[in-house]
Write a protein that holds these residues in place. Structure first.
Motif, PDB file in Angstrom:
ATOM      1  N   VAL A 189       0.632  -1.209   0.133  1.00  0.00           N
ATOM      2  CA  VAL A 189       0.292   0.233  -0.136  1.00  0.00           C
ATOM      3  C   VAL A 189       1.415   1.336   0.338  1.00  0.00           C
ATOM      4  CG1 VAL A 189      -1.946   1.277   1.502  1.00  0.00           C
ATOM      5  CG2 VAL A 189      -2.305  -1.244   1.008  1.00  0.00           C
ATOM      6  N   PHE A 190       1.221   1.696  -1.280  1.00  0.00           N
ATOM      7  CA  PHE A 190       1.341   3.608  -1.126  1.00  0.00           C
ATOM      8  C   PHE A 190       0.268   4.749  -0.952  1.00  0.00           C
ATOM      9  CE2 PHE A 190       3.696   0.478  -3.589  1.00  0.00           C
ATOM     10  CZ  PHE A 190       4.655   0.425  -2.573  1.00  0.00           C
ATOM     11  N   TYR A 191       1.029   5.689  -0.462  1.00  0.00           N
ATOM     12  CA  TYR A 191       0.084   7.065   0.232  1.00  0.00           C
ATOM     13  C   TYR A 191       1.048   7.992  -0.126  1.00  0.00           C
ATOM     14  CZ  TYR A 191      -4.147   9.528   2.206  1.00  0.00           C
ATOM     15  OH  TYR A 191      -5.276  10.120   2.093  1.00  0.00           O
TER      16      TYR A 191
ATOM     17  N   PRO B 148      -1.533   7.665  -3.969  1.00  0.00           N
ATOM     18  CA  PRO B 148      -1.358   9.322  -4.187  1.00  0.00           C
ATOM     19  C   PRO B 148      -2.463  11.140  -4.557  1.00  0.00           C
ATOM     20  CG  PRO B 148      -1.352   8.410  -6.805  1.00  0.00           C
ATOM     21  CD  PRO B 148      -1.834   7.566  -5.966  1.00  0.00           C
ATOM     22  N   ALA B 149      -2.120  11.449  -3.628  1.00  0.00           N
ATOM     23  CA  ALA B 149      -2.767  13.174  -3.578  1.00  0.00           C
ATOM     24  C   ALA B 149      -1.906  13.840  -3.097  1.00  0.00           C
ATOM     25  CB  ALA B 149      -3.271  12.263  -1.885  1.00  0.00           C
ATOM     26  N   ILE B 150      -2.425  14.897  -3.830  1.00  0.00           N
ATOM     27  CA  ILE B 150      -1.801  16.210  -3.641  1.00  0.00           C
ATOM     28  C   ILE B 150      -3.010  17.529  -3.377  1.00  0.00           C
ATOM     29  CG2 ILE B 150      -0.183  15.970  -5.870  1.00  0.00           C
ATOM     30  CD1 ILE B 150      -2.365  17.103  -8.295  1.00  0.00           C
ATOM     31  N   THR B 151      -2.706  18.106  -2.445  1.00  0.00           N
ATOM     32  CA  THR B 151      -3.069  19.111  -2.338  1.00  0.00           C
ATOM     33  C   THR B 151      -2.668  20.936  -2.983  1.00  0.00           C
ATOM     34  OG1 THR B 151      -3.855  17.582  -0.173  1.00  0.00           O
ATOM     35  CG2 THR B 151      -4.624  20.259   0.053  1.00  0.00           C
TER      36      THR B 151
ATOM     37  N   LEU C 200       1.662  21.066  -8.795  1.00  0.00           N
ATOM     38  CA  LEU C 200       0.920  19.506  -8.419  1.00  0.00           C
ATOM     39  C   LEU C 200       0.572  18.925  -9.221  1.00  0.00           C
ATOM     40  CD1 LEU C 200       0.131  19.973  -5.167  1.00  0.00           C
ATOM     41  CD2 LEU C 200       2.317  20.176  -5.567  1.00  0.00           C
ATOM     42  N   ILE C 201       1.387  17.642  -9.820  1.00  0.00           N
ATOM     43  CA  ILE C 201       1.182  16.064 -10.488  1.00  0.00           C
ATOM     44  C   ILE C 201       1.155  14.868  -9.508  1.00  0.00           C
ATOM     45  CG2 ILE C 201       1.445  15.516 -13.155  1.00  0.00           C
ATOM     46  CD1 ILE C 201       2.958  18.355 -13.675  1.00  0.00           C
ATOM     47  N   HIS C 202       0.168  14.335 -10.196  1.00  0.00           N
ATOM     48  CA  HIS C 202       0.267  12.547  -9.835  1.00  0.00           C
ATOM     49  C   HIS C 202      -0.219  12.181 -11.183  1.00  0.00           C
ATOM     50  CE1 HIS C 202      -3.183  11.383  -8.858  1.00  0.00           C
ATOM     51  NE2 HIS C 202      -3.904  12.817  -8.384  1.00  0.00           N
ATOM     52  N   GLU C 203       0.805  10.961 -10.963  1.00  0.00           N
ATOM     53  CA  GLU C 203       0.253   9.701 -11.961  1.00  0.00           C
ATOM     54  C   GLU C 203       0.789   8.313 -11.037  1.00  0.00           C
ATOM     55  OE1 GLU C 203       3.036  10.229 -15.412  1.00  0.00           O
ATOM     56  OE2 GLU C 203       3.882  10.973 -13.980  1.00  0.00           O
ATOM     57  N   ALA C 204      -0.119   7.503 -11.541  1.00  0.00           N
ATOM     58  CA  ALA C 204       0.153   5.934 -10.729  1.00  0.00           C
ATOM     59  C   ALA C 204      -0.188   5.115 -12.113  1.00  0.00           C
ATOM     60  CB  ALA C 204      -0.501   5.275  -9.489  1.00  0.00           C
TER      61      ALA C 204
ATOM     62  N   PHE D 249       6.098  22.943  -7.372  1.00  0.00           N
ATOM     63  CA  PHE D 249       6.218  23.021  -7.746  1.00  0.00           C
ATOM     64  C   PHE D 249       6.271  21.519  -7.235  1.00  0.00           C
ATOM     65  CE2 PHE D 249       8.089  19.467 -11.024  1.00  0.00           C
ATOM     66  CZ  PHE D 249       6.848  19.731 -11.861  1.00  0.00           C
ATOM     67  N   GLY D 250       5.638  20.340  -7.508  1.00  0.00           N
ATOM     68  CA  GLY D 250       5.578  18.512  -7.055  1.00  0.00           C
ATOM     69  C   GLY D 250       5.248  17.716  -8.309  1.00  0.00           C
ATOM     70  N   HIS D 251       5.590  16.267  -7.976  1.00  0.00           N
ATOM     71  CA  HIS D 251       5.786  15.790  -9.122  1.00  0.00           C
ATOM     72  C   HIS D 251       6.006  14.431  -8.359  1.00  0.00           C
ATOM     73  CE1 HIS D 251       6.234  12.992 -12.360  1.00  0.00           C
ATOM     74  NE2 HIS D 251       5.126  12.838 -12.431  1.00  0.00           N
ATOM     75  N   VAL D 252       4.128  13.491  -8.487  1.00  0.00           N
ATOM     76  CA  VAL D 252       4.499  12.183  -7.474  1.00  0.00           C
ATOM     77  C   VAL D 252       4.477  11.100  -9.211  1.00  0.00           C
ATOM     78  CG1 VAL D 252       3.249  10.811  -5.450  1.00  0.00           C
ATOM     79  CG2 VAL D 252       3.272  13.390  -5.648  1.00  0.00           C
ATOM     80  N   SER D 253       5.296  10.662  -8.584  1.00  0.00           N
ATOM     81  CA  SER D 253       5.177   8.834  -9.800  1.00  0.00           C
ATOM     82  C   SER D 253       5.222   7.861  -8.724  1.00  0.00           C
ATOM     83  CB  SER D 253       5.711   8.978 -10.813  1.00  0.00           C
ATOM     84  OG  SER D 253       6.197   7.950 -11.603  1.00  0.00           O
ATOM     85  N   CYS D 254       4.206   7.021  -9.306  1.00  0.00           N
ATOM     86  CA  CYS D 254       3.598   5.399  -9.032  1.00  0.00           C
ATOM     87  C   CYS D 254       3.960   4.799  -9.636  1.00  0.00           C
ATOM     88  CB  CYS D 254       2.399   5.181  -7.427  1.00  0.00           C
ATOM     89  SG  CYS D 254       2.905   6.853  -6.320  1.00  0.00           S
ATOM     90  N   ASP D 255       4.730   3.765  -9.642  1.00  0.00           N
ATOM     91  CA  ASP D 255       4.836   2.593 -10.793  1.00  0.00           C
ATOM     92  C   ASP D 255       4.903   1.514 -10.302  1.00  0.00           C
ATOM     93  OD1 ASP D 255       4.090   4.086 -13.216  1.00  0.00           O
ATOM     94  OD2 ASP D 255       6.452   4.983 -12.803  1.00  0.00           O
TER      95      ASP D 255
END
Length: 307
Positions: free
Chosen positions: A228-230, A259-262, A270-274, A240-246
């Motif tokens: 579990v990834f959070y 992934p959560a961005i606020t 802010l950017i997120h992707e999984a 600037f923020g970038h979250v990448s989960c693979d």
């Protein structure tokens, strides 16, 4: 005196051959200080109120290293330490941590490490942490790392954590608070197999103007293991923020990525992707044409993914 098992684990988790490394060193074995060496500009001292150490790095230090590995080989041993790092203004250092557990039949072993970093103005830090388990499969190996970082103006931290194999249960937590112009790059690599369980939570607070973060998660879940990834990033200024989960999933494993961005500021970007999936068949076929077996091809792909 380190035995052969302890020496092998130190080489795996901290790159230390025969328990030796350059720079300041603190080796903890089964809850006790095994060896300590300070350098000219880096001082390690034991805490007086609880288990753990204080690592103080002088301002302006360049190119020095700190090694602080932990080894557990005593049957059923449970260990918790609090390590605080004070990195002076303008310093540029590499810190190598890690924990390895060798468990015995029917005995659970556990290490909880709380690492807190106070990173001075314009300081640069590379921090690597490796976790590894081995031994009798009837003894559970548990590792629960907690990493807290406070970055002053212009500070840069490259944080890389790796779980190789053999850890039955892990609950990881990372928190970073960034000041003006500060940047943190967090790379987490995780492998689980058999019935292992792993949870990872992250909180990154971009409080300073022009602060930045990149959060990169790469994981492989095999057999019946669960992950579990959070990761959470909060932008409270122009930032600037970038979250990448693979993740690669195999067998009957399960992976959940949340992934959560606020954004709390109009200029926070802010950017997120999984992405979660299996190994593509064409990748295996391509390597098989080069003479590898299906098992060898799979191993090469996983090795490259987690590199």
């Amino acid at each position: 005196m380190l035995n052969d098992i302890q020496k092998r684990i130190l080489e795996v988790v901290a790159g230390m051959k025969n328990g030796e490394a350059a720079g300041a060193v603190n080796i903890r074995v089964d809850g006790k200080k095994e060896y300590r060496s300070n350098s000219e500009h880096i001082t390690i001292t034991s805490k007086e109120d609880k288990e753990g150490i204080d690592i103080r790095i002088e301002p302006g230090v360049k190119g020095e290293e700190v090694h602080i590995p932990v080894v557990l080989t005593e049957a059923g041993f449970k260990d918790k330490v609090y390590n605080d790092f004070f990195i002076g203004e303008g310093a540029d250092v590499t810190i190598v941590a890690g924990c390895g557990i060798h468990s015995c039949a029917g005995c659970d072993s556990q290490h909880d490490g709380v690492h807190t970093f106070y990173v001075g103005k314009n300081a640069h830090v590379v921090y690597t942490e490796t976790h590894y388990g081995e031994g009798d499969d009837t003894g559970r190996r548990v590792l629960n790392p907690e990493t807290i970082l406070y970055l002053e103006e212009g500070a840069l931290v490259n944080l890389e954590t790796t779980q190789i194999k053999g850890v039955d249960d892990t609950r990881r937590y990372t928190k970073a608070v960034l000041g003006k112009g500060a940047e943190i790059i967090i790379t987490e690599k995780l492998l689980t197999h058999d019935g292992q369980h792993a949870e990872s939570e992250m909180d990154v607070f971009l409080n300073g103007e022009d602060s930045r973060t990149r959060v990169i998660s790469r994981s492989v879940a095999q057999d019946t293991s669960e992950q579990v990834f959070y990761p959470r990033v909060e932008g409270n200024a122009r930032c600037f923020g970038h979250v990448s989960c693979d993740a690669i999933i195999m067998g009957e494993a399960k992976v959940k990525a949340i992934p959560a961005i606020t954004c709390n500021h109009v200029d926070a970007g802010l950017i997120h992707e999984a992405a979660i999936g299996r190994i593509a068949n064409d990748q295996i076929v391509k390597l098989e044409t080069l003479g590898l077996s299906a098992e060898e091809a799979e191993e090469k792909i996983l090795e490259g993914f987690l590199r």
